[in-house]
Enzyme design. Structure first.
Site, PDB file in Angstrom:
ATOM      1  N   GLU A 177       0.813  -1.216   0.000  1.00 57.54           N
ATOM      2  CA  GLU A 177       0.000   0.000   0.000  1.00 57.54           C
ATOM      3  C   GLU A 177       0.850   1.270   0.000  1.00 57.54           C
ATOM      4  O   GLU A 177       0.322   2.365   0.202  1.00 57.54           O
ATOM      5  CB  GLU A 177      -0.941   0.022   1.209  1.00 57.54           C
ATOM      6  CG  GLU A 177      -1.955  -1.112   1.261  1.00 57.54           C
ATOM      7  CD  GLU A 177      -3.024  -1.075   0.173  1.00 57.54           C
ATOM      8  OE1 GLU A 177      -2.851  -0.369  -0.845  1.00 57.54           O
ATOM      9  OE2 GLU A 177      -4.042  -1.781   0.345  1.00 57.54           O
ATOM     10  N   TYR A 213     -14.654  13.745  21.497  1.00 55.26           N
ATOM     11  CA  TYR A 213     -13.332  13.298  21.017  1.00 55.26           C
ATOM     12  C   TYR A 213     -13.396  12.878  19.556  1.00 55.26           C
ATOM     13  O   TYR A 213     -12.437  13.055  18.803  1.00 55.26           O
ATOM     14  CB  TYR A 213     -12.807  12.174  21.929  1.00 55.26           C
ATOM     15  CG  TYR A 213     -12.979  12.608  23.352  1.00 55.26           C
ATOM     16  CD1 TYR A 213     -12.174  13.621  23.870  1.00 55.26           C
ATOM     17  CD2 TYR A 213     -14.034  12.131  24.126  1.00 55.26           C
ATOM     18  CE1 TYR A 213     -12.398  14.113  25.145  1.00 55.26           C
ATOM     19  CE2 TYR A 213     -14.250  12.616  25.402  1.00 55.26           C
ATOM     20  CZ  TYR A 213     -13.436  13.608  25.911  1.00 55.26           C
ATOM     21  OH  TYR A 213     -13.664  14.107  27.146  1.00 55.26           O
TER      22      TYR A 213
HETATM   23 ZN   LIG Z   1      -5.500  -2.762   3.964  1.00 54.13          ZN
END
Ligand SMILES: [Zn+2]
Length: 213
Positions: free
Chosen positions: A72, A119
């Site tokens: 990635e 948050y």
């Molecule tokens: Zn992934």
């Protein structure tokens, strides 16, 4: 000597693995240090990493140290390019509740999670939702790059999350907040919710605004 950011990346990765945010060999993390990106290696669990196990690449993806980067890496690089110099850490996880959220047919992609806590507003909102693309594909990288122009947190349909930060610690904080908010959502999904009001939301934005969109 390795920059301290590399040890911090390894420690953060190990912590995600120990606590179940990352499992098997899923998940990848990177930091940008000057003109280079250091990213977790392909096909390895996020546990027990040391700086010498990380892949070093330049901003065009050229390998610099002989370690194969996560598949990635293209979306990490495009996220850095789009987000600009304020972002130096990227976290990608397949954490269970966020992935469950990404698989809902009923998901409102323009407003994927209700405003349950301050948050979420401070650390995650606005949350971009991207359609499904094959992991590792150029289409996924391009879509993440476009979303990173205006978002720190991105939900990938049927896949996982990508969170950006000024440091790896900030990116990790955002990823944990997103996963835990998704968990709350499923815990409370069939309950009537007491959400923050628009006034309460605006007060948070005045005090803590960190989102970019
Ligand atoms: Zn992934």
């Amino acid at each position: 000597m390795a920059p301290s950011e590399l040890q911090e990346l390894c420690d953060t990765a190990g912590s995600f693995h120990r606590r179940g945010y990352a499992f098997g060999s899923t998940g990848n993390l990177s930091v940008r240090v000057g003109p280079h990106v250091w990213i977790t290696p392909t096909g390895k669990p996020l546990r027990d990493l040391e700086p010498e196990h990380l892949a070093q690449i330049d901003l065009q993806g050229a390998p610099l140290n002989g370690v194969l980067p996560s598949k990635e890496y293209p979306f990490h690089l495009l996220a850095y390019e789009s987000a600009g110099p304020g972002v130096a850490g990227v976290v990608h996880l397949h954490s269970t509740h966020a992935v469950a959220l990404s698989c809902l047919a009923t998901l409102d992609e323009s407003d994927p999670l209700p405003l349950m806590t301050p948050y979420y507003r401070m650390r995650v909102h606005p949350l971009a939702v991207l359609p499904y693309f094959r992991p590792g594909s150029p289409e996924l990288a391009e879509a993440v790059g476009r979303a990173a122009e205006a978002h720190h947190c991105i939900l990938l349909r049927n896949h996982g999350i990508v969170c950006l930060g000024g440091t790896i610690a900030e990116a990790a904080d955002r990823a944990e907040e997103l996963e835990e908010t998704a968990k709350l959502f499923f815990l409370l999904r069939h309950e009537r919710l007491n959400l923050l009001t628009p006034d309460q939301r605006d007060e948070i934005d005045r005090a803590f605004r960190t989102g970019r969109a």
